[in-house]
Design an enzyme around this catalytic site. Structure first.
Site, PDB file in Angstrom:
ATOM      1  N   TRP A 325       0.841  -1.202   0.000  1.00 39.15           N
ATOM      2  CA  TRP A 325       0.000   0.000   0.000  1.00 39.15           C
ATOM      3  C   TRP A 325       0.879   1.256   0.000  1.00 39.15           C
ATOM      4  O   TRP A 325       0.564   2.257  -0.645  1.00 39.15           O
ATOM      5  CB  TRP A 325      -0.905   0.008   1.245  1.00 39.15           C
ATOM      6  CG  TRP A 325      -1.700   1.269   1.391  1.00 39.15           C
ATOM      7  CD1 TRP A 325      -2.919   1.528   0.831  1.00 39.15           C
ATOM      8  CD2 TRP A 325      -1.337   2.452   2.115  1.00 39.15           C
ATOM      9  NE1 TRP A 325      -3.338   2.791   1.166  1.00 39.15           N
ATOM     10  CE2 TRP A 325      -2.383   3.388   1.957  1.00 39.15           C
ATOM     11  CE3 TRP A 325      -0.241   2.816   2.887  1.00 39.15           C
ATOM     12  CZ2 TRP A 325      -2.361   4.650   2.530  1.00 39.15           C
ATOM     13  CZ3 TRP A 325      -0.215   4.083   3.459  1.00 39.15           C
ATOM     14  CH2 TRP A 325      -1.275   4.982   3.274  1.00 39.15           C
ATOM     15  N   HIS A 326       2.012   1.166   0.705  1.00 40.75           N
ATOM     16  CA  HIS A 326       2.872   2.335   0.805  1.00 40.75           C
ATOM     17  C   HIS A 326       3.525   2.688  -0.527  1.00 40.75           C
ATOM     18  O   HIS A 326       3.844   3.850  -0.762  1.00 40.75           O
ATOM     19  CB  HIS A 326       3.952   2.121   1.876  1.00 40.75           C
ATOM     20  CG  HIS A 326       3.446   2.348   3.253  1.00 40.75           C
ATOM     21  ND1 HIS A 326       2.821   1.364   3.969  1.00 40.75           N
ATOM     22  CD2 HIS A 326       3.438   3.454   4.047  1.00 40.75           C
ATOM     23  CE1 HIS A 326       2.467   1.849   5.157  1.00 40.75           C
ATOM     24  NE2 HIS A 326       2.810   3.114   5.216  1.00 40.75           N
ATOM     25  N   GLY A 327       3.747   1.705  -1.346  1.00 41.74           N
ATOM     26  CA  GLY A 327       4.352   2.047  -2.623  1.00 41.74           C
ATOM     27  C   GLY A 327       4.624   0.817  -3.463  1.00 41.74           C
ATOM     28  O   GLY A 327       4.799  -0.282  -2.934  1.00 41.74           O
TER      29      GLY A 327
END
Lengths: 488, 391
Positions: A325-327
């Site tokens: 989700w963060h990247g």
């Protein structure tokens, strides 16, 4: 137009002034228009379309789930809605990553088939409002929430500008009722809002950005360093990311308070956590609760057939997803995997550790608690290495060299050479500032309603503290950098 | 009773607000002073301004006060910018180069250690070359001779690089001749510093205000560049009009530099060159680059206006004419006197990347100047060392 620019200050003041003057029925429209205008200032018109699309999908999905009488139909609407929302996220954020990895895999397998890698698109804020949309659908599906019928109100809940770019990821149950009656700004709300906002700017502009000045040169060229500088840069990064992200959150909360809207608190002194589980109860709370409620719990339920390995496996998967989700990068996946592994191991070793503590008779020992805090901080910092590193290779290099190279760099000429450029006095002063910031921040978070502790302080103390804060902000404000979490 | 309570409440509120404001402002000032102490070693309570850097000697010639420091600017024990310079050369073969000029040489917008003489030293390292920055803010060609005799010749330099500010020279000329009456009647040009003790000015003692103003300007530049530019243009225009009214007294600003000024410039420069040649010192003349050019008039109007505040006797066309003609005079003199010549105008682009204002360099601009001077020096000095003839 980010929170630390003069253009945002002008925008906010105009919106607030008009908001205070217009009749109640127009306030919602005003905030909605202002939020979309704020988003449009990023300069990526397609993001506005994505925001509108996500809003419509979640809005209609919520109504359809609620209206469906049969369980299967509800499930289909829910799954359809979630897939449609995730499709936006995948399209904007993960397609290049997926294509690159597919091609790598294909190459490794000796196949000649390749897919064309699409260009990288800017997806500022998308992860946040997509997750908010999913939680809204899930809450309706689980019958925790009734759908919002008013499209404008729902659209504002999705796009309210203080939380649009970096969260907090608001639950419908918290924000929607507050939008029912948008009241005129009150002095108390404004006062608390301004205090929180200034505190947030201080954390971001003065502390986080100064730390970035030490951390970035090291992490942007890790192979020039070994041992202690790498270790110190990693520890400082832990503080940088905290002050950066929590600074933004305080600003968002402060802005919300000015409109009498209370957003979710995202941090509770996370580096004072005495276990990784405790850390996740204090760090990016809105995301960790989201992961817990909508990912971990369903997974845990699915794995209930394996009482021993089910929860650790669910945790590992949940945190790998959190990393992703963060990247769209393997460094984030590794970061998520490390946290998943920590938590899985803590479950698997819980009984053994409990027995050990009991045998040593240190259950109530303060020293044990400090040791746990210290250990947790270092474990979290180790994971941050991969979060910050520009590539997996860099991350591995830092992870190995910050330990292996340590004896060589302590009390040697190399140490002095590497630190000469860091200006130790400045660094020491800075660490003191970080410590003071951390202590005061704990006081901010400790107030239940998010009000700032200084509000209750005597006038002279407010004068002194705000004098110092405003001076430092004014000196460093002009070269404020972008927020770390905005990229997610 | 209710009214009395209300009044007490209001009075208390006003008093506590005033107390807050007083403490808040005092703390801002204390912070600024502590900041100065930590960053620049400035005294906490004594006056602190750029005026401390320079002074006027008995002959009225401006010089740098030895050891003086203001913010990033610091003079060494001999009154030059940069590290201390012993009278003896580090090596018998060292070529000692003294850079003489005004603020563009001393350094204004550059980061510390990035002014062009410092960059030149990095390009031409010790012990083969020793570069000394003898720039003095506000010094003029007319003061060069006396300054050289008193401060530079004792150093026994091998080369002296002379940078002359054409607009300053030409402005002084017309003030002494064409606009004599009005110049005598009026105060000094804005920003001009004096070595004499200035009268006490409370606003100059408040240290946090200039910083806040600078930060606000930087923030405005980031968020509202167009509005800032318009405001600056308008503000500069207003200031220029005010200065015009008091200085020109209805006369028209000059579109061309007087012929006689060019002759005087040539004569003064020739004097300086002759003095140095007599002492066996090689001389390098340079053209004077500027952001302001006929092609940039529309792009940097506020910077043109800013330049006019200091040379209000010339119109924009007059400023350009002055610079072009005096640069040409320098080039011609270099040829006739056999001096080295670095055409900086041809090398430094007319772009705000290279200039902080109309005439002062950024780090990048100083880099180009240093490279140009280094090229000229290495070609000419190496030729001499190899037995060739000084051009």
């Amino acid at each position: 137009m980010t929170f630390t620019t003069l253009s945002f200050a002008a925008f906010f003041l105009v919106v607030l002034l008009v908001y205070a003057l217009v009749p109640a029925r127009l306030r919602l429209v005003l905030l909605l228009v202002a939020s979309y205008f704020f988003f449009s200032c990023l300069g990526y018109p397609y993001l506005l379309l994505v925001l509108a699309l996500v809003t419509l999908i979640a809005y209609l999905g919520g109504i359809m789930i609620f209206r469906s009488a049969c369980v299967r139909a509800r499930l289909r609407w829910f799954q359809g809605g979630v897939l449609a929302l995730l499709a936006q996220l995948v399209w904007l954020k993960y397609l290049p990553f997926l294509a690159e990895n597919f091609n790598e895999l294909s190459k490794a397998l000796g196949a000649t088939f390749r897919v064309q890698t699409p260009g990288h698109l800017v997806a500022v804020g998308v992860s946040y409002f997509v997750f908010q949309g999913i939680s809204y659908l899930a809450d309706i599906y689980l019958e925790l929430l009734d759908p919002e019928r008013h499209l404008g109100r729902f659209a504002l809940a999705m796009s309210f500008f203080p939380k649009l770019l970096q969260g907090p990821i608001e639950r419908g149950g918290n924000i929607l009722p507050q939008l029912q009656n948008l009241s005129r700004p009150t002095w108390d709300g404004l006062y608390a809002g301004v205090h929180l906002f200034i505190w947030g700017v201080f954390k971001k502009v003065v502390i986080a950005d100064r730390l970035a000045g030490v951390v970035d040169p090291v992490y942007n060229d890790v192979h020039l360093y070994t041992g202690l500088p790498l270790l110190l840069a990693t520890w400082l990064y832990a503080f940088q990311i905290f002050f950066d992200f929590s600074g933004y959150t305080d600003m968002a909360l402060g802005l919300g308070r000015a409109f009498n809207i209370r957003l979710t608190q995202n941090f509770k002194a996370p580096y004072l956590a005495n276990s990784i589980a405790d850390f996740w109860r204090r760090w990016h709370i809105s995301l960790s609760r989201w992961i817990l409620d909508y990912l971990f719990r369903p997974l845990q339920l699915s794995f209930r057939g394996w009482p021993m390995l089910g929860p650790p496996a669910a945790l590992l998967i949940a945190f790998l997803a959190s990393g992703l989700w963060h990247g769209a990068s393997w460094t984030f996946v590794v970061w998520g995997g490390i946290h998943g592994t920590y938590l899985s191991l803590s479950i698997l070793t819980a009984k053994f550790r409990k027995k050990m503590v009991k045998a040593l008779k240190v259950e109530k020992s303060k020293i044990l608690n400090y040791w746990k805090i210290c250990l947790t901080f270092n474990l979290v910092s180790f994971a941050w290495i991969f979060f910050r590193a520009n590539s997996l290779d860099d991350g591995l290099y830092v992870a190995v060299q910050s330990v292996v190279g340590l004896p060589e760099t302590i009390s040697s000429e190399v140490w002095r050479q590497q630190f000469a450029q860091w200006k130790l006095v400045e660094l020491a002063l800075f660490m003191a500032l970080v410590a003071v910031g951390g202590v005061l921040d704990r006081k901010v978070q400790s107030v239940d309603d998010g009000a700032f502790w200084l509000i209750q302080a005597p006038v002279w103390m407010r004068g002194v503290v705000y004098g110092v804060l405003c001076y430092l902000i004014a000196i460093h404000g002009a070269d404020a950098q972008s927020f770390i979490y905005m990229q997610f | 009773v209710v009214t009395g309570k209300k009044t007490t409440y209001i009075v208390k509120g006003v008093l506590s607000s005033l107390l807050f404001l007083g403490i808040f402002l005092a703390v801002l000032e204390v912070c600024a002073r502590i900041d100065d102490l930590f960053r620049y070693g400035a005294a906490l309570w004594s006056p602190y301004s750029a005026d401390q850097l320079t002074a006027l000697d008995e002959a009225g010639i401006k010089y740098n006060v030895p050891g003086a420091r203001f913010e990033k600017w610091q003079n060494n024990a001999r009154g030059f910018r940069g590290v201390d310079v012993p009278l003896e050369k580090p090596h018998p073969d060292t070529v000692r180069v003294v850079c003489l000029g005004s603020s563009e040489t001393y350094g204004l917008f550059e980061s510390p250690g990035e002014e062009w003489p410092a960059q030149l030293q990095r390009l031409l390292p010790l012990p083969s070359w020793q570069i000394i920055n003898a720039g003095v803010v506000g010094i003029d060609l007319r003061g060069y001779r006396a300054y050289l005799v008193k401060h530079v010749l004792p150093l026994n330099p091998d080369v002296v690089i002379i940078v002359t500010h054409p607009n300053r020279y030409a402005t002084k000329y017309v003030r002494d001749h064409e606009f004599k009456a009005s110049a005598q009647a009026l105060p000094r040009s804005p920003g001009k510093r004096s070595g004499c003790d200035p009268p006490f000015d409370l606003s100059k003692q408040i240290r946090f205000l200039p910083r806040f103003k600078q930060s606000l300007k930087a923030g405005m530049h980031k968020s509202f560049p167009a509005i800032l530019q318009k405001y600056q243009e308008r503000d500069m225009g207003r200031q220029v009009r005010e200065i015009e009214q008091t200085r020109l007294k209805g006369r028209k600003a000059l579109d061309f530099m007087p012929e006689r000024c060019q002759e005087d410039f040539r004569r003064d420069l020739q004097d300086v060159v002759a003095l140095l040649k007599d002492k066996g010192i090689r001389v390098m003349l340079t053209s004077y680059p500027s952001l302001l050019d006929r092609s940039t008039l529309d792009s940097y109007r506020e910077i043109f206006m800013d330049a006019r505040r200091f040379s209000v006797e010339y119109s924009l066309a007059g400023l350009i004419d002055t610079r072009e003609r005096l640069n040409a005079a320098s080039a011609a003199l270099a040829v006739s006197e056999g001096a080295m010549y670095a055409d900086l105008c041809a090398r430094v682009p007319h772009d705000s990347k290279y200039f902080g204002d109309g005439a002062h360099y950024t780090d990048q601009g100083a880099r180009v100047v240093a490279e140009t001077v280094a090229d000229t020096l290495t070609v000419n000095i190496t030729k001499v060392r190899a037995g060739g003839k000084t051009p």
